[in-house]
Design a protein around this motif. Structure first.
Motif, PDB file in Angstrom:
ATOM      1  N   ASN A  93     -18.669   9.173  -0.503  1.00  0.00           N
ATOM      2  CA  ASN A  93     -19.873   9.280   0.315  1.00  0.00           C
ATOM      3  C   ASN A  93     -19.427   9.537   1.760  1.00  0.00           C
ATOM      4  N   ARG A  94     -19.796  10.708   2.303  1.00  0.00           N
ATOM      5  CA  ARG A  94     -19.256  11.053   3.624  1.00  0.00           C
ATOM      6  C   ARG A  94     -19.805  10.165   4.737  1.00  0.00           C
ATOM      7  N   PHE A  95     -20.836   9.363   4.453  1.00  0.00           N
ATOM      8  CA  PHE A  95     -21.326   8.428   5.467  1.00  0.00           C
ATOM      9  C   PHE A  95     -20.667   7.053   5.329  1.00  0.00           C
ATOM     10  N   GLN A  96     -19.735   6.931   4.404  1.00  0.00           N
ATOM     11  CA  GLN A  96     -19.023   5.658   4.225  1.00  0.00           C
ATOM     12  C   GLN A  96     -17.505   5.836   4.184  1.00  0.00           C
ATOM     13  N   CYS A  97     -17.018   6.745   3.304  1.00  0.00           N
ATOM     14  CA  CYS A  97     -15.571   6.996   3.165  1.00  0.00           C
ATOM     15  C   CYS A  97     -14.783   5.723   2.882  1.00  0.00           C
ATOM     16  N   GLY A  98     -15.304   4.866   2.031  1.00  0.00           N
ATOM     17  CA  GLY A  98     -14.601   3.626   1.675  1.00  0.00           C
ATOM     18  C   GLY A  98     -15.560   2.458   1.710  1.00  0.00           C
ATOM     19  N   SER A  99     -15.036   1.275   1.429  1.00  0.00           N
ATOM     20  CA  SER A  99     -15.934   0.118   1.319  1.00  0.00           C
ATOM     21  C   SER A  99     -15.896  -0.790   2.542  1.00  0.00           C
ATOM     22  N   TYR A 100     -14.710  -1.165   2.998  1.00  0.00           N
ATOM     23  CA  TYR A 100     -14.639  -1.951   4.238  1.00  0.00           C
ATOM     24  C   TYR A 100     -13.236  -1.939   4.809  1.00  0.00           C
ATOM     25  N   SER A 101     -13.145  -2.356   6.075  1.00  0.00           N
ATOM     26  CA  SER A 101     -11.841  -2.349   6.738  1.00  0.00           C
ATOM     27  C   SER A 101     -10.982  -3.462   6.161  1.00  0.00           C
ATOM     28  N   ASN A 102      -9.706  -3.203   6.114  1.00  0.00           N
ATOM     29  CA  ASN A 102      -8.785  -4.186   5.562  1.00  0.00           C
ATOM     30  C   ASN A 102      -7.596  -4.255   6.497  1.00  0.00           C
ATOM     31  N   TYR A 103      -7.674  -5.151   7.454  1.00  0.00           N
ATOM     32  CA  TYR A 103      -6.570  -5.253   8.409  1.00  0.00           C
ATOM     33  C   TYR A 103      -5.361  -5.831   7.699  1.00  0.00           C
ATOM     34  N   PRO A 104      -4.173  -5.354   8.067  1.00  0.00           N
ATOM     35  CA  PRO A 104      -2.974  -5.925   7.472  1.00  0.00           C
ATOM     36  C   PRO A 104      -3.025  -7.446   7.588  1.00  0.00           C
ATOM     37  N   ILE A 105      -2.518  -8.142   6.567  1.00  0.00           N
ATOM     38  CA  ILE A 105      -2.620  -9.597   6.511  1.00  0.00           C
ATOM     39  C   ILE A 105      -2.250 -10.220   7.847  1.00  0.00           C
ATOM     40  N   ILE A 106      -1.153  -9.726   8.396  1.00  0.00           N
ATOM     41  CA  ILE A 106      -0.720 -10.298   9.657  1.00  0.00           C
ATOM     42  C   ILE A 106      -0.741  -9.209  10.717  1.00  0.00           C
ATOM     43  N   SER A 107      -1.941  -8.756  11.037  1.00  0.00           N
ATOM     44  CA  SER A 107      -2.004  -7.712  12.048  1.00  0.00           C
ATOM     45  C   SER A 107      -2.009  -8.382  13.416  1.00  0.00           C
ATOM     46  N   ASN A 108      -1.634  -7.642  14.417  1.00  0.00           N
ATOM     47  CA  ASN A 108      -1.737  -8.222  15.761  1.00  0.00           C
ATOM     48  C   ASN A 108      -3.141  -7.941  16.291  1.00  0.00           C
ATOM     49  N   ASN A 109      -3.612  -8.808  17.161  1.00  0.00           N
ATOM     50  CA  ASN A 109      -4.981  -8.678  17.658  1.00  0.00           C
ATOM     51  C   ASN A 109      -5.205  -7.384  18.415  1.00  0.00           C
ATOM     52  N   GLN A 110      -4.110  -6.800  18.901  1.00  0.00           N
ATOM     53  CA  GLN A 110      -4.232  -5.580  19.684  1.00  0.00           C
ATOM     54  C   GLN A 110      -4.953  -4.484  18.887  1.00  0.00           C
ATOM     55  N   LEU A 111      -4.686  -4.445  17.589  1.00  0.00           N
ATOM     56  CA  LEU A 111      -5.276  -3.399  16.758  1.00  0.00           C
ATOM     57  C   LEU A 111      -6.808  -3.496  16.751  1.00  0.00           C
ATOM     58  N   VAL A 112      -7.350  -4.667  16.426  1.00  0.00           N
ATOM     59  CA  VAL A 112      -8.813  -4.829  16.416  1.00  0.00           C
ATOM     60  C   VAL A 112      -9.358  -4.612  17.825  1.00  0.00           C
ATOM     61  N   HIS A 113      -8.614  -5.131  18.791  1.00  0.00           N
ATOM     62  CA  HIS A 113      -9.038  -4.988  20.183  1.00  0.00           C
ATOM     63  C   HIS A 113      -9.218  -3.507  20.534  1.00  0.00           C
ATOM     64  N   ASN A 114      -8.252  -2.677  20.146  1.00  0.00           N
ATOM     65  CA  ASN A 114      -8.328  -1.242  20.462  1.00  0.00           C
ATOM     66  C   ASN A 114      -9.422  -0.541  19.676  1.00  0.00           C
ATOM     67  N   ILE A 115      -9.647  -0.991  18.445  1.00  0.00           N
ATOM     68  CA  ILE A 115     -10.702  -0.370  17.643  1.00  0.00           C
ATOM     69  C   ILE A 115     -12.067  -0.676  18.244  1.00  0.00           C
ATOM     70  N   LYS A 116     -12.183  -1.855  18.822  1.00  0.00           N
ATOM     71  CA  LYS A 116     -13.456  -2.309  19.378  1.00  0.00           C
ATOM     72  C   LYS A 116     -13.703  -1.798  20.807  1.00  0.00           C
ATOM     73  N   ALA A 117     -12.658  -1.594  21.550  1.00  0.00           N
ATOM     74  CA  ALA A 117     -12.806  -1.301  22.987  1.00  0.00           C
ATOM     75  C   ALA A 117     -13.652  -0.054  23.245  1.00  0.00           C
ATOM     76  N   PRO A 118     -14.570  -0.113  24.221  1.00  0.00           N
ATOM     77  CA  PRO A 118     -15.390   1.060  24.534  1.00  0.00           C
ATOM     78  C   PRO A 118     -14.555   2.197  25.127  1.00  0.00           C
ATOM     79  N   VAL A 119     -15.046   3.413  24.949  1.00  0.00           N
ATOM     80  CA  VAL A 119     -14.434   4.563  25.614  1.00  0.00           C
ATOM     81  C   VAL A 119     -15.516   5.138  26.510  1.00  0.00           C
TER      82      VAL A 119
END
Ligand code: FAD
Length: 466
Positions: free
Chosen positions: A390-416
């Motif tokens: 489904n091109r409006f979904q392309c998957g079911s949900y995000s799966n952050y690496p078990i031990i990801s660093n917070n920087q990753l979510v922070h960058n995904i969330k940060a406004p541009v």
């Protein structure tokens, strides 16, 4: 010329709706919600199947009974949603082999304990290697997100395994991760899970929420600030505002934009950004892993599986990991519905999404005949959701690496600039869940309101100076 709103929200899933609600409550009434599909709800979606309403997307309210109250559970209670208690933890006692024998309870316990230990050991070693990588990175600029958050491999353990070990590994990694690592949802909100079993669907929560700030009549949203079938294809953004172009050629302008599309959609080329997103943003989006999770529904003329306490879930042990492993009957939710659900993930999900439903039905029946014998009846109907294609979904949900660093979510969330990001994938604590999406929407709107306040303050100051 196109009309200009204060804020455009792209996407009417739980995060888009909760974001809009917060704006409305804070006096921003001239927003516009653009939704690509013909309905609200996104990954919360019911469909009639075999005489009942089944949930193709989110099905459980996960994390109930703890010290803090799960907002999704509060919403469910407020709107009178019918739910029933559901407990995966029995699944390990109902593992069938390919000849239909159930693994003895004592052995099941032993193998389960071994699987938990080995998963914990693997995680500890990943944490150790992350720490050493982090200390190596220090002093040389650091911040190289892609190096410290390699997505885990599909099968996390490389040693050859028996079918039982595969089944337990699947259970642990794809369902009961909380047994291995602390997950905020269960630590904060409690360990219980409730299955939504309501004819109005999980999405009823969203309609209830929408009613509070959009114009509705007889359960239908009739507010022109919600535009359905509007596929956003281009976002042009500058210091002065955002211009949105949809697939049907419409153009919308706004001071700000909240983008709630899934991480899978961000990774795809559905939406182009002009100018393109900065490198750090693109890197973060690329790095986040997308989980595919597919619930296949099968309707039967009568039931042939065991019911009663401890029998809601059962598993199939096969030499191929994840091959029709995880089963659930719907008798607790909808008695006498004679419906089974089998859940596939990732590689198996994509494989099955790409083939015909007849082929999938044949495979599933083969598995059921191995477990319950050759005389069981054929399913009379099958439903295979296709979240990945489904091109409006392309998957079911995000799966952050078990031990990801917070920087990753922070960058995904940060406004541009004037584009603010929301959605379950922007939730640091509850990514992947309905409550994660709900809280993310609130959070993003609050950050945007703060920005608007700052902007107004500067404008007033400039005005005074003139
Ligand atoms: P979405 O619901 O995806 O909303 C985004 C919206 O944006 C969609 O409506 C989409 O159509 C729209 N959109 C996309 N592209 C465009 C575009 N270009 N222009 C305009 N609109 C666009 N969570 C739980 O808590 N419990 C569960 O049991 C559970 N099980 C799940 C099972 C499955 C199979 C799936 C798929 C998800 C499950 N989840 C579960 C996760 C939960 O459904 C999501 O976390 C949540 O619904 C995401 O909400 P969202 O607002 O972030 O995104």
């Amino acid at each position: 010329s196109p009309s200009r709103s204060s804020v455009i929200i792209v996407g009417a899933g739980v995060s888009g709706i909760s974001a809009a609600k917060v704006l409305a409550e804070n006096g921003i009434e001239d927003f516009m919600i653009l939704e690509a599909s013909d309905r609200i709800g996104g990954r919360i979606r019911k469909e009639s199947f075999g005489g009942v309403s089944v949930e193709l997307g989110a099905g459980w309210i996960a994390g109930v009974g703890g010290e803090k109250s799960n907002p999704a559970w509060e919403l469910a209670n407020k709107s009178g949603l019918r739910t029933c208690f559901s407990d995966y933890s029995n699944a390990r006692y109902n593992i069938y082999d390919t000849s239909g024998k159930i693994i003895p309870r004592k052995l099941a316990n032993e193998l389960y304990k071994k699987a938990v230990d080995s998963a914990k050991e693997k995680m500890d070693s990943e944490i150790r290697s992350l720490r050493s990588q982090e200390s190596n990175n220090r002093g040389c600029g650091g911040g190289d997100v892609s190096r410290v958050t390699e997505p885990p491999l599909e099968d996390p353990v490389s040693t050859p395994r028996t079918p039982f070990e595969h089944a337990l590994d699947f259970l642990l990694h794809d369902f009961e991760m909380a047994e291995v690592e602390p997950i905020s949802t269960f630590v904060d909100f409690g360990e219980r899970e409730f299955l939504v079993a309501d004819e109005r669907g999980y999405e009823h929560l969203l309609y209830k929420m929408a009613e509070e700030f959009l114009f509705t009549s007889e359960g239908k949203i009739l507010d022109s600030r919600l535009q359905l079938n509007k596929v956003v294809r281009e976002l042009q953004h500058s210091r002065n505002g955002v211009t949105v172009t949809t697939e049907d050629g419409c153009v919308y302008e706004a001071n700000y934009l909240i983008l709630s599309v899934s991480i899978g959609v961000l990774q795809s080329d559905l939406i182009s950004f002009r100018p393109s997103l900065p490198r750090w943003k693109m890197e973060a989006i690329k790095t986040c892993e997308v989980m595919v999770y597919t619930k296949i529904f099968l309707k039967f003329p009568h039931k042939f599986w065991p019911c009663g306490p401890g029998k809601e879930f059962f598993m199939y042990a096969h030499e191929r990991r994840g091959y029709y492993t995880f089963w659930q009957h719907m008798e607790n939710a909808f008695p006498a519905s004679n419906i089974l659900v089998v859940t596939l993930t990732n590689g198996e999900s994509k494989r099955v999404e790409a083939q015909s439903d007849e082929e999938t039905l044949k495979e599933a029946m083969g598995v059921l005949r191995n477990m319950f014998g050759p005389n069981i009846p054929n399913a009379t109907d099958i439903l295979v959701p296709r979240w990945y294609y489904n091109r409006f979904q392309c998957g079911s949900y995000s799966n952050y690496p078990i031990i990801s660093n917070n920087q990753l979510v922070h960058n995904i969330k940060a406004p541009v600039g004037r584009i603010f990001f929301t959605g379950e994938h922007t939730s640091e604590q509850f990514s992947g869940y309905v409550h994660g999406g709900y809280l993310a929407g609130i959070d993003t709107s609050k950050a945007l309101l703060e920005e608007i306040r700052k902007e107004r303050k500067t404008e007033n100051q400039n005005h005074l100076l003139e």
